[in-house]
Write an enzyme that holds these catalytic residues in place. Structure first.
Site, short mmCIF file in Angstrom:
data_model
loop_
_atom_site.label_atom_id
_atom_site.label_comp_id
_atom_site.label_asym_id
_atom_site.label_seq_id
_atom_site.Cartn_x
_atom_site.Cartn_y
_atom_site.Cartn_z
CD GLU A 104 59.74 46.79 30.70
OE1 GLU A 104 59.51 45.58 30.88
OE2 GLU A 104 59.80 47.62 31.63
CG HIS A 121 61.86 45.92 34.05
ND1 HIS A 121 60.77 46.76 34.12
CD2 HIS A 121 62.43 45.92 35.27
CE1 HIS A 121 60.69 47.25 35.35
NE2 HIS A 121 61.68 46.76 36.07
CB CYS A 176 59.11 45.20 37.94
SG CYS A 176 60.56 45.26 39.00
N1 GLN Z 1 59.60 49.32 43.58
C1 GLN Z 1 59.75 47.94 43.36
C2 GLN Z 1 61.12 47.42 43.82
O1 GLN Z 1 62.03 48.18 43.97
C3 GLN Z 1 59.51 47.59 41.90
C4 GLN Z 1 60.53 48.17 41.00
C5 GLN Z 1 60.09 48.18 39.57
O2 GLN Z 1 58.91 48.02 39.27
N2 GLN Z 1 61.00 48.42 38.66
O3 GLN Z 1 61.28 46.24 44.01
#
Ligand code: GLN
Length: 540
Positions: A510, A508, A382
């Site tokens: 994970e 994600h 992310c």
């Molecule tokens: N802050 C970033 C976004 O909102 C990444 C979010 C994250 O890593 N979950 O796109």
């Protein structure tokens, strides 16, 4: 068959009720029963989405995009219970719903009260899961400690359900602490008091899980049994284990699952624990070792990246390798005199996990550049993928001010930004791209090789996207767009060219990893790190 098991905690918090509930779930599943899990959080937030990781640890995301307590992550790792919004109940949700009904006139002039209106709403939510088709056993974990003001309505709802269902259909498992004082003497008094507190509410526990450092002797268990009216067979020593994945085996050895089934008048079935035994064996006796440097900003609080730590472990299990995690606060890399070679000397792979807010971003960019230039395996999740793109744009495209508009609004090169339609959205709760969606992987990429599939489904939780205005520039400069949404409109993964293994994903992975089946990217990343470690030691 519709059975309920309530899991509560006494004495103090952080005893591992979530692991206890999950382990009971795993054991019931190993005997072929269909298990459902519910977590109750007695806080007023509607969901965990707006809470800082410092306050409450990781926000776990379900397929349908609910932002929930991290205990749901444990349920997902220990059981195959499908998890959705329905499996996470908070005080905030319950009150919101009841108050909305009141405003809509649904209570027709009656006084709206905690009992019965709030308790009825809690029961309705629990039963919505417990009465879903094909469900055998629903395990309901009530967060907080018995005695807290906040959990009273939930315990009252549990008491009523036990009464209505009958003792053979609804059980209570209480998790307490049995401490040793200086000199090593074991103290049962806190547990006696904790059980009394539960009994005062009208709940007689059927089983106790006694948390302690070392296994408890029979005498201690007998004493607790006689003081608490809990049958001796139901008094289980839940001692500390080397790995949480050993807990189901510890309970099994003491026949907790067989005892609970007997209490529920359910005929026991054969338990198949081979997969769990194998997991524990691999964790305890790995054939290789790797060190992963995780560069993030919430490093002081272990729970903030809970699923990432677990998934790295799963990648280790899948490769028969022990994974040592080296937590690197990205802020420390930003100092002008930071000794990067020293910091990364013993590291076999670098992972930059998700995150929000500007602090520590430059340190992550430094870590990504180090990984790219030194050809160290790099895995970006992310934010970690967005960092990969920022770093590449700055160094390879020469856009020194390239940034994400999350951090710098005025950059001439916003390479990560909001979509047009998101720009005016002001609310915070639930306004992100959330939950499971499909991505299409490109041929000849690390991500395609990892999944062995063109179409994959993973969960998202983010607001910002790789800016489509610069996608062609990035590609021309060599950045590999390794996956996109099925319509091609959003970048889902990217990779560095000419690098042994570097993969950033917007989702994600994970959240879908399990000890018995590692997420494919974690498996591939650790495999690559094992190779990198071998190369490194061959060079020495
Ligand atoms: N802050 C970033 C976004 O909102 C990444 C979010 C994250 O890593 N979950 O796109």
């Amino acid at each position: 068959m519709k059975k309920l098991v309530f899991v509560t905690g006494g004495v103090c918090s952080s005893l591992g009720k979530g692991i206890a509930a999950s382990s009971i779930g795993a054991l019931m599943e190993s005997r072929g029963f269909t298990v459902r899990m519910v977590k109750i959080d007695p806080y007023l937030n509607v969901d965990a989405g707006t809470m800082s990781p410092y306050q409450h640890g990781e926000v776990y995301v379900t397929n349908d995009g609910a932002e929930t307590d991290l205990d749901l992550g444990n349920y997902g790792r220990f059981t195959s219970c499908p998890l959705s919004r329905a499996n996470s109940i908070t005080t905030g949700q319950v009150y919101k719903n009841v108050i909305e009904k009141e405003r809509a006139g649904d209570f027709l002039g009656r006084t709206v009260q905690v009992i019965p209106h709030i308790t009825d709403e809690i029961k309705r939510r629990i039963l919505a899961v417990a009465e879903s088709p094909d469900t055998d056993i629903t395990i309901v974990e009530i967060g907080g400690t018995v005695g807290d003001m906040e959990s009273v309505p939930f315990l009252e709802a549990a008491r009523q359900l036990i009464h209505e269902f009958g003792r053979a259909n609804a059980l209570s498992v209480h998790v307490t602490l049995v401490p040793a004082v200086s000199g090593g003497e074991i103290k049962t008094k806190p547990t006696q008091h904790a059980v009394k507190e539960l009994q005062e509410i009208g709940i007689q526990p059927d089983a106790l899980v006694l948390r302690s450092k070392d296994p408890l002797e029979e005498g201690i268990r007998r004493k607790i049994s006689s003081f608490t009216n809990v049958e001796f067979e139901g008094v289980i020593s839940g001692y500390d284990c080397q790995t949480i994945y050993e807990v189901p085996l510890v309970y099994f050895q003491q026949k907790l699952d067989a005892f609970l089934l007997k209490k529920m008048n359910v005929e026991s079935r054969h338990a198949d624990l081979a997969a769990w035994r194998q997991v524990v064996e691999k964790v305890k006796h790995p054939a290789a070792r790797v060190r992963i440097g995780v560069v993030g900003k919430y490093m002081e609080l272990h729970d903030a990246y809970k699923s990432v730590w677990e998934a790295l472990g799963h990648g280790g299990i899948a490769n028969n390798a022990g994974v040592e995690i080296v937590k690197i606060d990205s802020g420390h890399l930003e100092a002008p005199d930071a000794d990067l070679d020293g910091i990364f000397a013993a590291i076999d792979g670098i992972l930059v996990p998700g995150g929000f807010g500007e602090r520590g971003i430059e340190g992550m960019v430094i870590a990504a550049r180090y990984a790219r230039e030194r050809k160290i395996p790099y895995f970006g999740i992310c934010l970690g993928m967005q960092i990969m793109v920022i770093e590449y744009a700055r160094d390879v495209l020469g856009w020194a001010d390239a940034h994400s508009t999350e951090f710098v609004k005025t950059s001439a090169h916003p390479v990560v930004s909001l979509l047009e339609e998101q720009i005016d959205v002001k609310a915070y709760g639930g306004t992100m791209r959330l939950g499971a969606s499909e991505s299409v992987t490109a041929p000849d990429t690390a991500i395609r090789r990892a999944y062995g599939a063109e179409r994959i489904v993973e969960r998202h939780r983010h607001r910002y996207e790789v800016a489509n205005a610069v996608r062609a520039d990035l590609q021309k400069a060599g950045l590999v767009i390794a996956a996109t949404t099925p319509d091609g409109s959003l970048v889902e993964a990217c990779e560095w060219p000419g690098h042994p293994w570097a993969l950033g994903v917007q989702f994600h992975p994970e959240f879908t990893s399990r000890p018995t089946k590692a997420n494919p990217i974690f498996k591939a990343f650790i495999a690559e790190c094992v190779e990198a470690a071998k190369r490194k030691s061959a060079k020495k």
